[in-house]
Design a protein around this motif. Structure first.
Motif, short mmCIF file in Angstrom:
data_model
loop_
_atom_site.label_atom_id
_atom_site.label_comp_id
_atom_site.label_asym_id
_atom_site.label_seq_id
_atom_site.Cartn_x
_atom_site.Cartn_y
_atom_site.Cartn_z
N SER A 186 1.37 -0.22 11.77
CA SER A 186 0.47 -1.37 11.83
C SER A 186 -0.89 -0.91 12.32
O SER A 186 -1.00 0.08 13.06
CB SER A 186 1.04 -2.45 12.74
OG SER A 186 1.15 -1.99 14.07
N TYR A 187 -1.92 -1.65 11.92
CA TYR A 187 -3.29 -1.28 12.21
C TYR A 187 -4.04 -2.49 12.77
O TYR A 187 -3.85 -3.62 12.30
CB TYR A 187 -4.00 -0.79 10.95
CG TYR A 187 -3.21 0.28 10.22
CD1 TYR A 187 -3.32 1.62 10.57
CD2 TYR A 187 -2.32 -0.07 9.19
CE1 TYR A 187 -2.58 2.58 9.91
CE2 TYR A 187 -1.57 0.89 8.53
CZ TYR A 187 -1.71 2.22 8.90
OH TYR A 187 -0.97 3.17 8.26
N GLU A 208 -3.25 4.75 6.73
CA GLU A 208 -4.48 4.48 7.47
C GLU A 208 -5.68 4.55 6.54
O GLU A 208 -6.63 3.78 6.67
CB GLU A 208 -4.63 5.48 8.62
CG GLU A 208 -5.89 5.25 9.44
CD GLU A 208 -6.02 6.21 10.61
OE1 GLU A 208 -4.97 6.65 11.14
OE2 GLU A 208 -7.16 6.54 10.99
N GLN A 209 -5.65 5.46 5.58
CA GLN A 209 -6.75 5.58 4.63
C GLN A 209 -6.92 4.30 3.82
O GLN A 209 -8.03 3.83 3.59
CB GLN A 209 -6.51 6.77 3.70
CG GLN A 209 -7.65 7.00 2.71
CD GLN A 209 -7.40 8.20 1.80
OE1 GLN A 209 -6.36 8.84 1.87
NE2 GLN A 209 -8.38 8.51 0.96
N ALA A 210 -5.78 3.73 3.38
CA ALA A 210 -5.85 2.48 2.61
C ALA A 210 -6.40 1.34 3.48
O ALA A 210 -7.20 0.51 3.02
CB ALA A 210 -4.47 2.13 2.08
N TYR A 211 -5.98 1.32 4.74
CA TYR A 211 -6.48 0.28 5.66
C TYR A 211 -7.99 0.42 5.85
O TYR A 211 -8.73 -0.57 5.80
CB TYR A 211 -5.74 0.40 6.99
CG TYR A 211 -6.29 -0.47 8.10
CD1 TYR A 211 -6.12 -1.85 8.09
CD2 TYR A 211 -6.99 0.11 9.17
CE1 TYR A 211 -6.63 -2.64 9.11
CE2 TYR A 211 -7.49 -0.67 10.20
CZ TYR A 211 -7.31 -2.05 10.16
OH TYR A 211 -7.82 -2.82 11.18
N ARG A 212 -8.43 1.65 6.07
CA ARG A 212 -9.88 1.88 6.26
C ARG A 212 -10.66 1.49 5.00
O ARG A 212 -11.79 1.00 5.08
CB ARG A 212 -10.13 3.34 6.60
CG ARG A 212 -9.76 3.72 8.04
CD ARG A 212 -10.01 5.20 8.28
NE ARG A 212 -9.79 5.60 9.66
CZ ARG A 212 -10.71 5.55 10.61
NH1 ARG A 212 -11.94 5.14 10.32
NH2 ARG A 212 -10.44 5.93 11.85
N SER A 213 -10.06 1.69 3.84
CA SER A 213 -10.72 1.30 2.59
C SER A 213 -10.91 -0.21 2.53
O SER A 213 -11.95 -0.70 2.07
CB SER A 213 -9.87 1.78 1.40
OG SER A 213 -10.41 1.29 0.18
N LEU A 214 -9.93 -0.95 3.00
CA LEU A 214 -10.05 -2.41 3.03
C LEU A 214 -11.12 -2.85 4.02
O LEU A 214 -11.91 -3.75 3.74
CB LEU A 214 -8.70 -3.05 3.39
CG LEU A 214 -7.57 -2.88 2.37
CD1 LEU A 214 -6.30 -3.54 2.88
CD2 LEU A 214 -7.97 -3.46 1.02
#
Length: 352
Positions: A186-187, A208-214
């Protein structure tokens, strides 16, 4: 620069929100002018000048006066720019309290194809949430009360790592909790307090990379764009009265039950409004039941118990398939049928 571009720039510079400007004490030609300003898009970049019919030079003087009026609006406001019945007044798409909520938070949307707001939660100036999703993926934007900031930035478990992050022009903290007891991570990104709240942007699952992209795709928008993006399940203030009547259609209420306060609710999710309506009805019947018990009114006790037992067929409760709220009401109805007193905690759950 033409008049339309000037309107747009003034609308973008307005620090008080359209609703506040709408209340400025001017009339006549100024009313027409400010209507132009308030309806100018604040999100579209100026385009190449388009030849337009020239307006009288007096307009620029009025524009300057209007801009100055907007700047001093926070000092003193009286009267109304568009008095009741003025045909020039733009329609109020959202209730004042809903606009106030929008103006008190950053109003973020996700600028990515296929992503849209799919649910809203609590919706006040201090606290609220929007869930933005695309199929099985989602990101939730919370605005939380400023007083809770310390609790969200300290005391995390040993499974959570903290790292700095720059987002929306602010220096925040990114917390990543690795999936240990569960199969996913979770982030949470927490930004500093601004005004009455702070942002906490969360997601569960994915990398985490996908989360940062969002996060990088989050964009601030103006009030109307943000409110227009709310999902169909959001009940706008202008529809609340009608929806409350629909929810009460198959519910027996006490003779003195007054739904007026419910109908004045601001923006709400259907489940949230349904809980308010059924909670208010339950509270009224609980009070009638307690009053009848104290008075030895057997018929009154029976009426209250029968009304609460009928809650198992209230349509609005049957809609809440993923909520514990209906079970709580039905359990309360069963307790009332036994004649036992309700605990203070249970009673407080309905009669706040």
């Amino acid at each position: 620069m033409n008049d339309q571009e000037l309107d747009r720039l003034i609308a973008q510079a307005n620090p008080f929100g359209a609703d506040t400007v709408r209340q400025l004490p001017v009339a006549g030609a100024e009313s027409d002018l400010l209507k132009d300003i308030m309806t100018a898009s604040t999100s579209v970049a100026p385009t190449a000048p388009t030849p337009l019919p020239q307006r009288p030079k007096r307009r620029r003087g009025i524009l300057a006066a209007a801009a100055a009026a907007a700047i001093v609006a926070g000092i003193g406001i009286s009267g109304a720019l568009f008095p009741d019945g003025n045909p020039a007044a733009p329609p109020a798409a959202y209730a004042a309290e809903v606009v106030a909520v929008a103006e008190a938070n950053p109003r973020l949307l996700l600028d990515k194809p296929g992503w849209k707001v799919i649910a809203i939660g609590q919706f006040t100036k201090e606290a609220g949430e929007l869930q933005i999703g695309n199929g099985n993926e989602s990101l939730t934007v919370h605005w939380r009360p400023a007083k809770e900031y310390a609790g969200f930035t300290t005391g995390h478990s040993k499974d959570t790592t903290e790292q700095p992050i720059e987002l929306l022009g602010q220096s925040g903290k990114l917390f990543v909790t690795k999936g240990v007891k569960v199969a996913y991570s979770s982030y949470s990104t927490v930004l500093p307090v601004r005004g009455v709240n702070f942002l906490d942007i969360t997601a569960v699952g994915g990398s985490e990379q996908a989360y940062r992209s969002l996060l990088a795709a989050l964009k601030p928008v103006d009030v109307n764009t943000w409110l227009d993006a709310l999902p169909a399940s959001a009940i706008r203030a202008t529809d609340t009265g009608r929806v409350v009547d629909e929810m009460l259609a198959d519910i027996k209420v006490p003779a003195r039950f007054d739904p007026a306060q419910l109908k004045r609710s601001g923006l709400s999710d259907r489940n949230e409004l349904g809980a308010k309506v059924t909670g208010a009805v339950s509270c009224s019947w609980i009070k009638e039941w307690e009053k009848a018990k104290s008075a030895g009114d057997t018929a009154g006790v029976r009426d209250a118990v029968t009304a609460m037992q009928s809650s198992r067929s209230w349509k609005v409760l049957l809609e809440m398939k993923n909520s514990r709220w209906p079970d709580d009401i039905w359990a309360t109805a069963d307790t009332m049928a036994t004649g036992k007193a309700l605990s203070p905690e249970i009673r407080a759950g309905y009669c706040k």
